[in-house]
Design an enzyme around this catalytic site. Structure first.
Site, PDB file in Angstrom:
ATOM      1  N   ASP A 136      -0.109   2.079 -28.215  1.00  0.00           N
ATOM      2  CA  ASP A 136      -1.341   1.623 -27.585  1.00  0.00           C
ATOM      3  C   ASP A 136      -1.113   1.351 -26.103  1.00  0.00           C
ATOM      4  OD1 ASP A 136      -4.047   0.396 -27.401  1.00  0.00           O
ATOM      5  OD2 ASP A 136      -3.877   0.354 -29.581  1.00  0.00           O
ATOM      6  N   HIS A 199      -7.044  -3.067 -24.675  1.00  0.00           N
ATOM      7  CA  HIS A 199      -7.177  -2.361 -25.947  1.00  0.00           C
ATOM      8  C   HIS A 199      -6.042  -2.656 -26.915  1.00  0.00           C
ATOM      9  CE1 HIS A 199      -7.144   1.214 -28.615  1.00  0.00           C
ATOM     10  NE2 HIS A 199      -8.440   1.274 -28.386  1.00  0.00           N
ATOM     11  N   SER A 526     -11.048   2.923 -32.789  1.00  0.00           N
ATOM     12  CA  SER A 526      -9.848   2.177 -32.404  1.00  0.00           C
ATOM     13  C   SER A 526      -9.830   0.791 -33.019  1.00  0.00           C
ATOM     14  CB  SER A 526      -9.775   2.040 -30.876  1.00  0.00           C
ATOM     15  OG  SER A 526      -9.423   3.246 -30.275  1.00  0.00           O
TER      16      SER A 526
END
Length: 767
Positions: A136, A199, A526
């Site tokens: 990530d 994220h 995601s």
């Protein structure tokens, strides 16, 4: 002069009285607590709805007011109520107390609760033995979600390291690496595993974050934030930067993660284009992870609802779609005429109910810049006259990130666009997104009113009775490479998910938003992927010796059945159904598959012995034929039957199930398919006398010739009185010759799309 002062005082007092009255009528979330949960199948939710209907006066008001219906451990509900309604509920028989929102009983920020997984049954030590590796954007180690209070040292099997300046691991984040093969860094990038995008912090805390009470996004979605396995360990492999995720970095991370000793790999990224299996770094990395007993969970992509848009479709991985939970975020636009229009928005700005001048973008055209009303109505910054919009709420006929309105000194924006009707965004100013139909009403109001005014209310959470429903952006099947493998595999919560965030990452759509938050609410596959990753880690903790395919099978065959009336593309949207982690640790039977099974599958995909031996490193691997064949004999937990146009329905599948339930058990089959389709399962019962025993069966599906047939589906269910082992069966048409062809070829030096917020993950800007 005296009269003027008296008039001023009068209007001030009148305004104060109006504000106080509005305050009393403002709906705020309260808990109506009713004590112990009634025994048996008491209709708790419908009872709560009836109570609200009686007090609020209508079914619609009750539906819009209800936030949560509690019925698992106690009886009660949460709803948006005025002071008067609070008083009425307080007087009701059976109501013990009505508690303001700030005294909410601690509960999760909803997604894990929504799946019936309020708390796992495993011990801290069981969860703590599992390591989730995430590929990530990095992680923010100081986040409260990653504190290691009460955690033991990392498992002895762990061989990873912690790298990077000003980055410290602990007994929660036990490893962190970063990769940048192009050595290109933007100003915002940290030269370490530290997350500047937000994220990776979000996905990590969703999968395995510790419990954090009173987490929220500016007071929205208040609750206890936690991951699926709060005591599991996290290893971060930073492969994504502000400009994307290079394939070389992805493979390097897989290489390290496998050797480091992770148990589950979570990959919330992918390509816009379908790659052949061994030209896809995620398919390659996950294949080798599978060989070492590691399941890779990955996102299906954000290119929906177009068919054949699913990514990460290798059969040895778990591919996860995104669906809603029973909560949506609403910000209401209130016009000067008193009419209110609900809009989807995670609005963190409070205008305190004060109205401001309202202007249509088309009435503020920047003629000097060559704009006209037809251009300015979409509200691009260079098309607007800043003198006209300054200090006003701007009505725009398109979805914006808010930065355009800020650039011309606008106060807020009401946007009308029907592209997104099933998720909300955060903005850097007061904003809401309404339907085009309601937008026309607002435009009519502006044109018919001399001094139009409006306000935008602070964000609210409303009950979403349609949940779970696969969100529009979630990528769909069929599988673009192998039509005999159904993808996606499952769906999981991926809409409006609150989780930890990097405090240096923008908290809204606007990349220039300088506000800092510890938690953020975002959407995407995601977000659904780490829900599945956490669920897989939970199954792994309960069954340390299970293979990746067994874990995947357990998640698929125990999934909640989705309501087919809500999705015209059926299993191409949600696969086997919505994950159910609480049930997945006791599936009864599993469809196990080994490297040998996948080698046989690859041979039928046209790979030859030489290539297969290079892939496996095993010189005993042999492809008896390089002729392409159907994948009907891969031991997969679902059944996909693609029929060329004009051909009869025909397919024969072979499967083997392994008993992981009661030692002595007998399962009988219950198939159901559309009436025009015949299905024959042999044998129709399977008897086991030991755990680990395997039994095989065949499924023959036949039917008439079909052409231009969209997906139709049913299922095959094995039952022993305790377990229901369900596998979907899908039938659909493809073009002649399409069984073994692919229109899309990979491109060299492909850079995978970075997963930071919506422009980078493909939700905004998609076709």
């Amino acid at each position: 002069m005296a009269d003027s002062k008296l008039r001023s005082l009068f209007y001030t007092l009148l305004l104060a009285a109006f504000v106080l009255n509005c305050h009393g009528q403002e709906r705020k979330v309260h808990i109506v607590y009713m004590g112990e949960r009634p025994q048996g199948d008491f209709p708790v939710a419908s009872t709560h709805h009836s109570m609200l209907q009686n007090v609020l006066g209508s079914t619609l008001s009750a539906k819009e007011s209800l936030v949560y219906s509690y019925g698992r451990s106690f009886n009660g509900f949460a709803a948006k109520l005025t002071d008067e309604e609070v008083a009425r509920f307080s007087e009701m028989e059976g109501v013990i107390s009505v508690i303001p929102n700030h005294k909410l009983k601690i509960h999760t920020t909803r997604s894990w609760d929504f799946m019936g997984f309020s708390k796992g049954k495993l011990s801290s030590s069981q969860e703590g033995s599992v390591i989730i590796g995430l590929l990530d954007t990095g992680i923010w180690p100081e986040s409260a979600s990653f504190n290691d209070k009460g955690l033991s040292p990392p498992p002895a099997k762990w061989k990873g390291i912690c790298t990077g300046a000003n980055f410290t691991c602990n007994n929660k984040i036990i490893g962190a690496r970063y990769y940048n093969s192009e050595n290109i860094y933007e100003v915002t990038d940290f030269h370490s595993p530290r997350d500047s995008e937000g994220h990776g912090t979000h996905t990590s805390s969703t999968a395995a974050g510790r419990e954090v009470p009173q987490a929220s996004y500016y007071g929205l979605a208040v609750g206890t934030a936690r991951g699926g396995v709060p005591n599991a360990r996290i290893a971060m492999y930073k492969v994504c930067w502000s400009d994307g995720c290079a394939t070389a970095d992805i493979l390097a991370a897989f290489d390290d993660a496998i050797a480091d000793g992770v148990d589950i790999i979570s990959v919330s990224l992918g390509s816009d284009f379908p790659f052949e299996y061994f030209e896809d770094p995620i398919a390659i990395g996950s294949f080798h992870a599978m060989k070492y007993g590691i399941l890779t969970s990955n996102s299906a992509g954000n290119s929906g609802p177009d068919p054949y848009s699913v990514s990460n479709f290798a059969p040895w991985t778990l591919t996860v779609a995104a669906s809603s939970i029973d909560r949506k975020f609403v910000a209401q636009a209130v016009l000067g005429n008193g009419i209110t229009y609900p809009g989807l928005s995670i609005n963190s700005f409070d205008l305190n109910g004060i109205s401001y001048p309202l202007i249509w973008g088309g009435d503020a055209a920047n003629y000097s810049a060559g704009a006209n009303p037809d251009i300015a109505r979409f509200c691009a910054a260079d098309a607007l006259n800043s003198y006209k919009v300054e200090g006003k709420i701007v009505f725009c006929e398109s979805l914006l990130d808010g930065s355009d309105i800020l650039a011309v000194n606008g106060l807020g924006t009401i946007m009308a666009d029907s592209v997104f009707t099933d998720l909300a965004f955060s903005y850097p100013l007061p904003a809401t997104l309404i339907s085009k139909e309601n937008g026309q009403d607002i435009l009519d109001y502006i044109r018919s009113t001399e001094y139009p005014i409006a306000t935008i209310m602070f964000g609210e959470t409303w009950k979403d009775a349609m949940a779970p429903k696969v969100v529009s952006f979630s990528s769909r099947g069929p599988n673009p490479i192998t039509v005999d493998i159904l993808k996606p595999d499952v769906t999981a919560p991926g809409v409006d998910i609150l989780a930890s965030w990097s405090p240096v990452a923008p908290p809204s759509l606007d990349p220039e938003d300088t506000r800092s938050v510890s938690f953020n609410i975002i959407s995407g596959t995601s977000m659904s992927c780490p829900h599945a990753s956490g669920s897989a880690a939970y199954v792994k903790a309960a069954h340390p010796n299970w293979s990746p395919s067994s874990i995947k099978s357990a998640l698929m065959t125990t999934a909640y059945v989705m309501d087919s009336r809500k999705q015209e593309d059926l299993e191409f949207a949600y696969g086997s159904g919505h994950i159910n982690p609480a049930q997945a640790i006791d599936p009864g039977l599993v469809y196990d598959a080994t490297e040998v099974d996948y080698v046989n599958f690859l041979c039928k995909q046209g790979y030859n012995t030489t290539v297969i031996r290079q892939i496996t490193g095993d010189n005993s691997s042999v492809c008896n034929s390089t002729e392409p064949g159907r994948a009907w004999d891969l031991n997969y937990p679902s059944f996909s039957l693609a029929i060329e146009d004009g051909q009869p329905i025909y397919g024969v599948f072979t499967r083997t199930v392994t008993n992981v339930g009661s030692p002595n058990s007998t399962y009988t089959v219950r198939p159901y398919l559309p009436a025009s389709v015949s299905v024959d399962v042999e044998p129709q019962s399977l008897s086991f006398s030991a755990v680990g025993e395997q039994k095989s069966f065949t499924v023959k599906v036949t039917g008439p010739k079909i052409a231009q047939q969209p997906i139709m589906s049913g299922a095959i269910v094995w039952e022993d009185g305790v377990h229901q082992v369900r596998s979907p069966v899908v039938i659909y048409n493809i073009l002649p010759g399409a069984v073994h062809s692919s229109d899309s070829m990979p491109q060299k030096n492909q850079k995978f799309k970075g997963p930071s917020m919506y422009t980078k993950n493909g939700i905004l800007g998609r076709h």
